[in-house]
Design an enzyme around this catalytic site. Sequence first.
Site, PDB file in Angstrom:
ATOM      1  CG  ASN A 175      -1.814   1.146   1.370  1.00  0.00           C
ATOM      2  OD1 ASN A 175      -1.465   2.260   0.977  1.00  0.00           O
ATOM      3  ND2 ASN A 175      -2.981   0.912   1.937  1.00  0.00           N
ATOM      4  CE  LYS A 203      -2.954   8.051  -1.656  1.00  0.00           C
ATOM      5  NZ  LYS A 203      -4.152   8.834  -1.851  1.00  0.00           N
ATOM      6  CE  LYS A 204      -1.726  -0.616   5.718  1.00  0.00           C
ATOM      7  NZ  LYS A 204      -1.539  -2.065   5.866  1.00  0.00           N
ATOM      8  CG  ASP A 260      -3.339  -6.714   9.130  1.00  0.00           C
ATOM      9  OD1 ASP A 260      -3.315  -6.732   7.885  1.00  0.00           O
ATOM     10  OD2 ASP A 260      -4.353  -7.009   9.787  1.00  0.00           O
ATOM     11  CG  ASP A 294      -7.346   8.609   6.799  1.00  0.00           C
ATOM     12  OD1 ASP A 294      -7.405   8.337   8.018  1.00  0.00           O
ATOM     13  OD2 ASP A 294      -6.332   8.412   6.109  1.00  0.00           O
ATOM     14  NE  ARG A 343      -0.232   2.384   8.629  1.00  0.00           N
ATOM     15  CZ  ARG A 343      -1.457   2.874   8.417  1.00  0.00           C
ATOM     16  NH1 ARG A 343      -1.653   4.161   8.303  1.00  0.00           N
ATOM     17  NH2 ARG A 343      -2.479   2.068   8.296  1.00  0.00           N
TER      18      ARG A 343
END
Length: 210
Positions: free
Chosen positions: A11, A13-14, A73, A159, A185
């Site tokens: 991902n 963006k993660k 996760d 979000d 996160r």
Amino acid sequence: MTTRILLATGNVKKLVELRDVLHAARLDVEVLGLDDVRDGPEPVESARTFEGNALIKAREWSRRTGLPALADDSGITVGALNGSPGVRSARWAGPECDDEANLNLLIHQISDVPEGHRDAAFVCAMALALPDGSEHVVVREWPGHVALERRGSNGFGYDPIFVPAGHQVTSAELSPEEKNAISHRGQAVRAIVPVLVETLGLSTLDSEEG
Ligand code: IMP
């Protein structure tokens, strides 16, 4: 020699959020993404917990690459939905569905839930697997509630409807720095940093300069 670690997430963006928080910790490491090493499909996230799935990903990517691997996760839990979508957050509207479809389904599912009963939390499990087989995992939560109207264009996933506790805005209205400072996160990466330092014998760039 600078130690290399792998941030095992597909991902993008993660990956940006994880890199930013690690960068702020000023560790003397070279951080690789899956694009630098990718071989084969992503492992199946078959566990029922965030911890279990984070460990599956970190363990598998460390085994395949021989590198220390960090994997997160994460997902959103909604009280009125008995904790769902939870570990199924990325596939909530179906295996082929994207963030948009997942978000639409969640908004539909909470549309009858009265205000004041829409408590929710983002959860992030951050796992570190080392080539010697040792493993570490931390879990952090970011409480708040979900709104019926989307607001903001930063971030990703849920979000636009997540309003963190103590805030009037959604997490999509926070700047990347504001979100990382308080998010599930951001908290989880900062909690794993001392473990990285200890297990990999890392120094910080500040200590080298000072
Ligand atoms: P994973 O890649 O299996 O960990 O799935 C994570 C999913 O949870 C994402 O696809 C999003 O739907 C949701 N999620 C996790 N963290 C966030 C966040 O910080 N903002 C918005 N959605 C998130």
